[in-house]
Design a protein around this motif. Structure first.
Motif, PDB file in Angstrom:
ATOM      1  N   GLN A 101       8.696   4.715   2.271  1.00 37.10           N
ATOM      2  CA  GLN A 101       9.554   3.536   2.381  1.00 37.10           C
ATOM      3  C   GLN A 101       9.423   2.844   3.732  1.00 37.10           C
ATOM      4  O   GLN A 101      10.205   1.952   4.059  1.00 37.10           O
ATOM      5  CB  GLN A 101      11.007   3.931   2.092  1.00 37.10           C
ATOM      6  CG  GLN A 101      11.184   4.334   0.628  1.00 37.10           C
ATOM      7  CD  GLN A 101      12.486   5.049   0.346  1.00 37.10           C
ATOM      8  OE1 GLN A 101      13.156   5.526   1.252  1.00 37.10           O
ATOM      9  NE2 GLN A 101      12.841   5.133  -0.918  1.00 37.10           N
ATOM     10  N   ARG A 116       6.491   0.734   5.707  1.00 39.78           N
ATOM     11  CA  ARG A 116       5.194   0.119   5.428  1.00 39.78           C
ATOM     12  C   ARG A 116       4.109   0.569   6.404  1.00 39.78           C
ATOM     13  O   ARG A 116       2.958   0.764   6.021  1.00 39.78           O
ATOM     14  CB  ARG A 116       5.318  -1.410   5.508  1.00 39.78           C
ATOM     15  CG  ARG A 116       6.240  -2.015   4.453  1.00 39.78           C
ATOM     16  CD  ARG A 116       6.365  -3.520   4.668  1.00 39.78           C
ATOM     17  NE  ARG A 116       7.331  -4.125   3.789  1.00 39.78           N
ATOM     18  CZ  ARG A 116       7.071  -4.594   2.573  1.00 39.78           C
ATOM     19  NH1 ARG A 116       5.836  -4.524   2.101  1.00 39.78           N
ATOM     20  NH2 ARG A 116       8.017  -5.144   1.827  1.00 39.78           N
ATOM     21  N   ASP A 117       4.488   0.738   7.675  1.00 38.83           N
ATOM     22  CA  ASP A 117       3.500   1.069   8.704  1.00 38.83           C
ATOM     23  C   ASP A 117       4.183   1.937   9.757  1.00 38.83           C
ATOM     24  O   ASP A 117       4.947   1.453  10.586  1.00 38.83           O
ATOM     25  CB  ASP A 117       2.947  -0.215   9.342  1.00 38.83           C
ATOM     26  CG  ASP A 117       1.774   0.071  10.279  1.00 38.83           C
ATOM     27  OD1 ASP A 117       1.668   1.195  10.793  1.00 38.83           O
ATOM     28  OD2 ASP A 117       0.969  -0.853  10.501  1.00 38.83           O
ATOM     29  N   ASP A 145      10.324  -6.145   8.281  1.00 38.07           N
ATOM     30  CA  ASP A 145       8.909  -6.157   7.938  1.00 38.07           C
ATOM     31  C   ASP A 145       8.313  -4.758   7.825  1.00 38.07           C
ATOM     32  O   ASP A 145       7.161  -4.607   7.409  1.00 38.07           O
ATOM     33  CB  ASP A 145       8.131  -6.948   8.988  1.00 38.07           C
ATOM     34  CG  ASP A 145       8.341  -6.389  10.400  1.00 38.07           C
ATOM     35  OD1 ASP A 145       9.441  -5.822  10.659  1.00 38.07           O
ATOM     36  OD2 ASP A 145       7.429  -6.512  11.237  1.00 38.07           O
ATOM     37  N   LEU A 146       9.101  -3.745   8.187  1.00 41.06           N
ATOM     38  CA  LEU A 146       8.582  -2.379   8.203  1.00 41.06           C
ATOM     39  C   LEU A 146       9.329  -1.426   7.275  1.00 41.06           C
ATOM     40  O   LEU A 146       8.706  -0.550   6.664  1.00 41.06           O
ATOM     41  CB  LEU A 146       8.636  -1.818   9.637  1.00 41.06           C
ATOM     42  CG  LEU A 146       7.747  -2.512  10.671  1.00 41.06           C
ATOM     43  CD1 LEU A 146       7.979  -1.910  12.044  1.00 41.06           C
ATOM     44  CD2 LEU A 146       6.275  -2.406  10.277  1.00 41.06           C
ATOM     45  N   LEU A 172      11.617  -0.551   4.008  1.00 45.34           N
ATOM     46  CA  LEU A 172      12.010  -1.042   2.693  1.00 45.34           C
ATOM     47  C   LEU A 172      13.473  -0.713   2.423  1.00 45.34           C
ATOM     48  O   LEU A 172      13.990   0.304   2.906  1.00 45.34           O
ATOM     49  CB  LEU A 172      11.148  -0.402   1.610  1.00 45.34           C
ATOM     50  CG  LEU A 172       9.644  -0.670   1.660  1.00 45.34           C
ATOM     51  CD1 LEU A 172       8.924   0.170   0.614  1.00 45.34           C
ATOM     52  CD2 LEU A 172       9.364  -2.143   1.452  1.00 45.34           C
ATOM     53  N   SER A 201       2.630   4.694   1.380  1.00 41.72           N
ATOM     54  CA  SER A 201       3.362   3.477   1.725  1.00 41.72           C
ATOM     55  C   SER A 201       2.920   2.295   0.859  1.00 41.72           C
ATOM     56  O   SER A 201       3.753   1.503   0.402  1.00 41.72           O
ATOM     57  CB  SER A 201       3.168   3.136   3.204  1.00 41.72           C
ATOM     58  OG  SER A 201       3.721   4.137   4.026  1.00 41.72           O
ATOM     59  N   ARG A 202       1.626   2.192   0.608  1.00 40.54           N
ATOM     60  CA  ARG A 202       1.137   1.095  -0.228  1.00 40.54           C
ATOM     61  C   ARG A 202       1.646   1.235  -1.661  1.00 40.54           C
ATOM     62  O   ARG A 202       2.060   0.249  -2.287  1.00 40.54           O
ATOM     63  CB  ARG A 202      -0.389   1.068  -0.226  1.00 40.54           C
ATOM     64  CG  ARG A 202      -0.969  -0.092  -1.019  1.00 40.54           C
ATOM     65  CD  ARG A 202      -2.483  -0.138  -0.947  1.00 40.54           C
ATOM     66  NE  ARG A 202      -3.092   1.072  -1.494  1.00 40.54           N
ATOM     67  CZ  ARG A 202      -4.393   1.240  -1.684  1.00 40.54           C
ATOM     68  NH1 ARG A 202      -5.244   0.288  -1.319  1.00 40.54           N
ATOM     69  NH2 ARG A 202      -4.868   2.354  -2.191  1.00 40.54           N
ATOM     70  N   THR A 237       4.392   2.622  -2.609  1.00 43.83           N
ATOM     71  CA  THR A 237       5.835   2.368  -2.642  1.00 43.83           C
ATOM     72  C   THR A 237       6.142   0.893  -2.494  1.00 43.83           C
ATOM     73  O   THR A 237       7.061   0.366  -3.131  1.00 43.83           O
ATOM     74  CB  THR A 237       6.536   3.152  -1.519  1.00 43.83           C
ATOM     75  OG1 THR A 237       6.146   4.532  -1.586  1.00 43.83           O
ATOM     76  CG2 THR A 237       8.038   3.065  -1.656  1.00 43.83           C
ATOM     77  N   ALA A 238       5.394   0.193  -1.660  1.00 39.89           N
ATOM     78  CA  ALA A 238       5.725  -1.192  -1.315  1.00 39.89           C
ATOM     79  C   ALA A 238       5.148  -2.216  -2.276  1.00 39.89           C
ATOM     80  O   ALA A 238       5.618  -3.353  -2.316  1.00 39.89           O
ATOM     81  CB  ALA A 238       5.232  -1.499   0.099  1.00 39.89           C
ATOM     82  N   THR A 239       4.134  -1.838  -3.069  1.00 39.29           N
ATOM     83  CA  THR A 239       3.469  -2.809  -3.942  1.00 39.29           C
ATOM     84  C   THR A 239       4.247  -2.959  -5.246  1.00 39.29           C
ATOM     85  O   THR A 239       4.571  -1.976  -5.911  1.00 39.29           O
ATOM     86  CB  THR A 239       2.037  -2.368  -4.249  1.00 39.29           C
ATOM     87  OG1 THR A 239       1.350  -2.137  -3.016  1.00 39.29           O
ATOM     88  CG2 THR A 239       1.307  -3.437  -5.033  1.00 39.29           C
TER      89      THR A 239
END
Length: 806
Positions: free
Chosen positions: A129, A131-132, A239-240, A242, A677-678, A680-682
């Motif tokens: 959760q 992103r980076d 931005d980081l 979620l 992360s990808r 989860t965020a996509t």
């Protein structure tokens, strides 16, 4: 349709709703429903015909129930069988409440922070959760002004977290550092001191955080503190970080282990402390009941409507035999001047009843008293296993090398076509041969329950093939129904069928909407509901065409979707939600509602009975009322007797564990690959670019599809072709491993009778087979009654004696 038939049918339906959980999992007797030949319904039908009717006739000749009335009673009883047993309430409470208990003992779940991915559950931070993580570490160690969110979060990190933030300057964070920082941030989220107005000045706070801040720290429960701080983290690093997954009610009380609401379920209550219905924590249960029971009701109405749509095609045009309904029809037929059914004139009919009653009476007494001799029905053929070492390694081989014979199955085989009984009997032998051949070439034919295994995808492919054959066979009729739904008139699409089509569309849309509220995307919700409808249709077709009454699909929606799309395209939240939805709404196809509906419609569609349309309001009453009664009774029994009843470890342990075990493994693997992360965020259309099927998934699916279609085509073109497509729908499943040897014996018996005596022999032996089925059902009722009586007299759990597999 008479008033007394409806009243008796409603009483039976509501007694099934009340008594199923008690009989199955408190006193541990033969399951009251258990399969699509429920002893509680068909056993009572036999009792009405063979005992109640003669007694009523002694009082007044006009009192015995007519065959049409017995059909109505049976039909209403069948409609109650979709809720209280394995189809829903057997696992509902376990799946909703047990994860909060099991997570305490599963370190892998804790380290993967699985609850943070469940909609409406923990607001803690999962690794996926963010992103980076490198960017977040840089943001936290930046030397900005003192009163900023970064400075505040950094100041509250424990020493290990602060060390990881400091080490982040030397390069990219490693996986163990990310895990350490995740735990440190979650400890910070639990701190009531995180929020200070001066630190978050100028930050636009989401309404979720503002509402909790307005209540003040002293008024917040620990989980609300975490929720507030998680939203503060989202606002500070939009931005980081979620937000928590949207949704509510997926797990009971958000997956929290409430001391009363959850612990009482595990421990039960003493006799002096028994809870009353109104004392249960209904307010905590309501969000979960509203979500999952609402979805189950929508799917139940869809099953009812789909049953109404296919009934004219299957019963009047394709002339399917409906062997299960036919049993009641033949058993209940009697002349108006007679108190006994027409079959009673056959001595073989009574031989079948007496023989099976005596058989189960003796074996039941043996279960209670070891000194009573037993007539074995289990046969040890394991010495043969050595001759087939590879086949012996295939799942389910124990069903044939350690065979158990069920007399009702043998008797039902007599009413099937020989190709069907042969196909059912040889199905698992073909599975073992196919699996053994693959093993010889270094390929393992894996099988599972909810998982995405090769054998599961084989069966799914076969389901697609048979569904296509069903649609093709009735294409003209279904096309007219579809056009009728949108306003066109057709004499071949009766008004009741057209309205059933419209109600089907609405119920499907409602089910999709509810599942979407659970946390799935509209696309995945639609796919899930369509897969459910596929299961309803094909399992019902098997039951109506073959008479096989114990069925399981051997594949599940979550397994198929994950195998064909891959974890990256689905993501952790969708995976856990889809897994829980599968367990909640499709935990065991052995008691699916639609086959009960189909047989109820066949029973009620007769010249001396009501039309299915006239019974529709009563069907709806049983569906809704039975669900409410079954839910209240099941929860009350579970709170007073605990969830750890006899023999229900499948619902208590396996089913609640599966979604979270699958998720923790997927998270661990994706985290190690750096793709968590990808995943989860996509969301949305971007997920299509991440689709990657499991290795070999499409090959397994294609093989299953090819086997089913080739067999169906061969039956049409080659008169000598012996194999029915049902063989590829059921192979490798638990029911066929248990019943397969009995189907083979039944095939041999019928083929022998037909070859030696022809149609005359069939008519001669038919009453014997009906008597065998009736005797086995009556024996089941007998031992259920004995078990219940023993429990109420002594307060102790009785000995279990099972007529059919548990």
């Amino acid at each position: 349709m008479t008033v007394r038939a409806v009243v008796i049918g409603l009483v039976l339906a509501f007694l099934i709703s009340i008594g199923t959980y008690f009989n199955d999992w408190v006193i541990g007797q033969t399951q009251l429903i258990g399969n699509h030949l429920p002893i509680s319904v068909f056993g009572l039908a036999a009792l009405l015909v063979l005992a109640a009717n003669p007694l009523l006739g002694l009082a007044r000749k006009t009192w015995p129930l007519r065959a049409g009335e017995v059909a109505v009673v049976t039909a209403l009883g069948l409609l109650a069988c979709g809720w209280p047993g394995s189809n829903f309430f057997r696992t509902f409470t376990h799946m909703a409440a047990m994860p909060s208990h099991w997570i305490k003992t599963h370190a892998s779940w804790q380290s993967a922070h699985v609850m943070s991915y469940v909609p409406g559950a923990s607001a803690e931070l999962g690794q996926g959760q963010v992103r980076d993580w490198d960017a977040l570490a840089r943001r936290l160690r930046s030397h900005d002004a003192e009163h900023t969110p970064s400075a505040r979060v950094r100041s509250l990190l424990d020493p290990s977290g602060q060390r990881v933030v400091a080490e982040g300057a030397r390069g990219a964070l490693e996986q163990n550092q990310i895990a350490t920082l995740t735990s440190a941030l979650n400890a910070t989220l639990a701190s009531p001191e995180l929020y200070r107005p001066q630190d978050f000045h100028g930050i636009s706070l989401p309404p979720q955080a503002s509402t909790l801040i307005a209540r003040g720290p002293a008024e917040l429960a620990p989980y609300e503190v975490i929720q507030k701080n998680r939203w503060l983290l989202v606002a500070a690093f939009p931005d980081l970080v979620l937000p928590p997954p949207a949704g509510a009610g997926v797990l009971f009380d958000g997956g929290r282990a409430d001391p009363f609401a959850v612990d009482t379920l595990l421990q039960g209550r003493g006799k002096a402390q028994q809870l009353k219905l109104g004392e249960l924590p209904w307010r905590k249960w309501w969000p979960t009941l509203r979500l999952w029971a609402g979805a189950a009701l929508a799917l139940s109405i869809a099953a009812l409507c789909l049953g109404f749509i296919v009934h004219p095609q299957w019963a009047k045009r394709e002339l399917l035999p409906y062997p299960i309904a036919r049993f009641v029809e033949e058993l209940s037929e009697r002349k108006a001047t007679s108190l006994w059914p027409d079959l009673s004139t056959s001595k073989l009919f009574w031989v079948g009843i007496v023989a099976l009653l005596a058989f189960h009476l003796l074996n039941g007494l043996h279960a209670w008293f070891e000194w009573v001799p037993e007539i074995p029905r289990n046969y040890d053929l394991w010495p043969l296993a050595g001759a087939f070492p590879n086949a012996n390694r295939v799942w389910g081989s124990w069903g044939y090398f350690g065979s158990t014979f069920y007399m009702s199955v043998i008797a039902f085989s007599f009413f099937m076509s020989t190709s069907v009984s042969f196909s059912l009997g040889i199905s698992h032998i073909l599975f073992m041969a196919f699996g053994g051949l693959l093993i010889a070439h270094g390929i393992q034919l894996d099988s599972g329950n909810l998982e995405a295994k090769g054998a599961n995808l084989l069966r799914f492919g076969a389901y697609l093939g048979v569904a296509a054959a069903i649609a093709y066979t009735g294409r003209g009729y279904y096309a007219r129904v579809l056009t009728g739904v949108f306003g066109a008139k057709s004499s071949e699409a009766p008004a009741r069928v057209v309205w059933a089509g419209r109600a089907l569309g609405l119920s499907v849309l409602f089910a999709i909407w509810i599942v979407t509220r659970a946390g799935l995307s509209p696309a995945l919700s639609t796919l899930f509901v369509l897969l459910e409808l596929l299961i309803f249709l094909v399992v019902t077709r098997i039951a109506c065409e073959t008479g096989a009454f114990f069925l399981q699909t051997g594949w599940s929606p979550v397994g198929v979707v994950t195998a064909l799309c891959g974890f990256q395209a689905i993501g952790p939240t969708a995976l856990i939600t889809l897994s829980i939805a599968t367990v909640m709404l499709f935990n065991d196809s052995r008691e699916l509602l639609m086959p009960f509906v189909a047989n109820a419609l066949k029973l009620s569609d007769r010249s001396d009975g009501p039309t299915p349309s006239k019974l529709m309001p009563w069907f709806l009453l049983v569906l809704v009322g039975g669900g409410v009664i079954a839910g209240g009774t099941t929860l009350l029994l579970q709170y007073n007797h605990s969830l750890t009843q006899v023999g229900n470890d499948w619902a208590r342990d396996y089913m609640p564990n599966f979604p979270f075990e699958s998720l923790s493994q997927a998270i661990t693997s994706a985290a190690a690959d750096g793709t968590l992360s990808r995943a989860t965020a996509t969301h949305g259309l971007a997920s299509l670019g991440l689709i990657k099927a499991d290795q070999g998934a499409w090959i397994w699916l294609g093989l299953g599809l090819s086997f089913a279609l080739a067999s169906a085509l061969a039956r049409l073109r080659l008169p000598w072709w012996p194999l029915h497509p049902v063989a590829f729908l059921v192979w490798g499943t638990y029911p066929i491993a248990m019943f397969g040897p009995s189907f083979l014996v039944g095939w041999v018996v019928k083929a022998s009778v037909m070859r030696l005596m022809g149609a005359r022999g069939y008519r001669l032996v038919r009453p014997l087979m009906i008597g065998v089925i009736a005797g086995e059902l009556l024996a089941g009722l007998l031992w259920m009654s004995v078990g219940a009586g023993y429990y109420f007299l002594t307060g102790k759990a009785p000995v279990s004696y099972n007529i059919f597999p548990g």
